[in-house]
Design a protein around this motif. Structure first.
Motif, PDB file in Angstrom:
ATOM      1  N   SER A 175      33.802  37.092  16.086  1.00  0.00           N
ATOM      2  CA  SER A 175      32.627  37.853  16.518  1.00  0.00           C
ATOM      3  C   SER A 175      31.396  36.964  16.375  1.00  0.00           C
ATOM      4  O   SER A 175      31.440  35.906  15.735  1.00  0.00           O
ATOM      5  N   ARG A 176      30.281  37.383  16.948  1.00  0.00           N
ATOM      6  CA  ARG A 176      29.042  36.614  16.798  1.00  0.00           C
ATOM      7  C   ARG A 176      28.622  36.545  15.329  1.00  0.00           C
ATOM      8  O   ARG A 176      28.105  35.516  14.867  1.00  0.00           O
ATOM      9  N   THR A 177      28.825  37.630  14.601  1.00  0.00           N
ATOM     10  CA  THR A 177      28.473  37.646  13.174  1.00  0.00           C
ATOM     11  C   THR A 177      29.295  36.614  12.418  1.00  0.00           C
ATOM     12  O   THR A 177      28.780  35.900  11.544  1.00  0.00           O
ATOM     13  N   GLU A 178      30.567  36.515  12.753  1.00  0.00           N
ATOM     14  CA  GLU A 178      31.425  35.528  12.096  1.00  0.00           C
ATOM     15  C   GLU A 178      31.032  34.107  12.494  1.00  0.00           C
ATOM     16  O   GLU A 178      31.101  33.189  11.665  1.00  0.00           O
TER      17      GLU A 178
ATOM     18  N   ALA B 197      27.706  34.656   2.882  1.00  0.00           N
ATOM     19  CA  ALA B 197      28.306  34.548   4.216  1.00  0.00           C
ATOM     20  C   ALA B 197      29.594  33.741   4.161  1.00  0.00           C
ATOM     21  O   ALA B 197      30.599  34.096   4.805  1.00  0.00           O
TER      22      ALA B 197
ATOM     23  N   GLU C  74      31.680  37.686  23.483  1.00  0.00           N
ATOM     24  CA  GLU C  74      32.672  37.970  22.437  1.00  0.00           C
ATOM     25  C   GLU C  74      34.021  38.345  23.050  1.00  0.00           C
ATOM     26  O   GLU C  74      34.050  38.961  24.129  1.00  0.00           O
TER      27      GLU C  74
ATOM     28  N   ALA D 112      28.007  33.130  13.153  1.00  0.00           N
ATOM     29  CA  ALA D 112      26.811  32.838  12.365  1.00  0.00           C
ATOM     30  C   ALA D 112      27.182  32.445  10.936  1.00  0.00           C
ATOM     31  O   ALA D 112      26.601  31.505  10.361  1.00  0.00           O
TER      32      ALA D 112
END
Length: 288
Positions: free
Chosen positions: A241-244, A64, A272, A246
């Motif tokens: 983004s939410r993934t980023e 990650a 977002e 995290a």
């Protein structure tokens, strides 16, 4: 391994010089007293004198981090670090024949070290970390870099006065050892979070807060060996983004303290894109 790096490595057991040996496809570094340290097939060498106190970031956390950094979100931090390293080397080590050594203590994937080496075409670099998944990446982060498994709280596997620049980014600091391995003309570059680093996420995700006295504590912990020459704060505004988000949270200390399920819930609730402030302090410390 570049011979300019190997020449500066020392056995973590007896502090004697190391030489590379090969038997078939197996490689190792060995000292005159026959202490031997294996070179992993991924390219890093295990220079632990005993067991590491912990294993550092796991493979998922390292992946990650690698993806997040590769996306360029922390490029301003890397650029500031590289520019300061270039300034120090050009001023203190003008003879390029010296092949100055840059050591990144707590290097992770070697991403910051690679940025510094890109700015210093006559330098070589060594990434030190305790996490094997990170070192697998650090070993190939740059053609002029090598990577070693080492506990930075113990004696570093380096000769006295062997490093021109020592880089420490969001990592523990061993003042006594940093001082021993750093050339008297060199500098220690320390990157720490500023008070408003990731401020938008702290309340929303219940993350660990930056100690308001962080800068003073860092300087105090190093004061027996180093004097702070200068410091500057660097900031950038991100839209993630939410993934980023995290991935970003997984790179910091909150990853070890937060409940994963609760943290995932809170990230999923964020609108977002997520605005995030990156704020760091880059301090230059000179050996006393």
């Amino acid at each position: 391994m570049h011979h300019r790096i190997l020449d500066r490595l020392r056995c973590p057991v007896c502090a004697e010089p190391l030489a590379e040996t090969t038997a078939g496809t197996a490689r190792a570094l060995r000292c005159p007293r026959r202490h031997s340290f294996d070179v992993a097939r991924q390219g890093y060498v295990n220079l632990l004198a005993g067991r590491a106190p912990h294993s550092g970031d796991n493979a998922e956390m390292v992946a990650a981090r690698a993806d997040f950094l590769a996306a360029g979100h922390y490029d301003p931090v890397a650029a500031a670090l590289a520019a300061k390293a270039r300034e120090i080397v050009s001023r203190s080590f003008p003879n390029s024949d010296a092949y100055p050594l840059v050591v990144d203590a707590g290097a992770g994937t070697g991403w910051y070290l690679a940025a510094v080496l890109a700015a210093l075409p006559d330098a070589v670099g060594l990434a030190l970390d305790v996490a094997k998944p990170a070192l697998r990446r650090a070993a190939r982060a740059h053609p002029r870099a090598a990577a070693a498994l080492a506990d930075t709280w113990q004696r570093l596997p380096l000769a006295d006065d062997s490093a021109a620049v020592l880089v420490n980014v969001f990592a523990p600091r061993n003042g006594a050892e940093f001082h021993r391995v750093l050339d008297p003309a060199g500098a220690l570059l320390v990157v720490t979070p500023a008070a408003d680093h990731l401020a938008e996420l702290v309340d929303a995700l219940d993350l660990l807060r930056v100690d308001p006295a962080k800068a003073e504590r860092v300087a105090g912990s190093l004061s027996a060996y180093f004097a702070e020459e200068s410091a500057a704060e660097h900031r950038a505004r991100l839209e993630l983004s939410r993934t980023e988000v995290a991935a970003l949270v997984g790179m910091g200390p909150s990853a070890w303290h937060a409940d994963p399920a609760r943290l995932a819930e809170r990230i999923a609730a964020l609108p977002e894109p997520v605005p995030v402030t990156v704020a760091v302090r880059l301090a230059v410390h000179r050996p006393r």
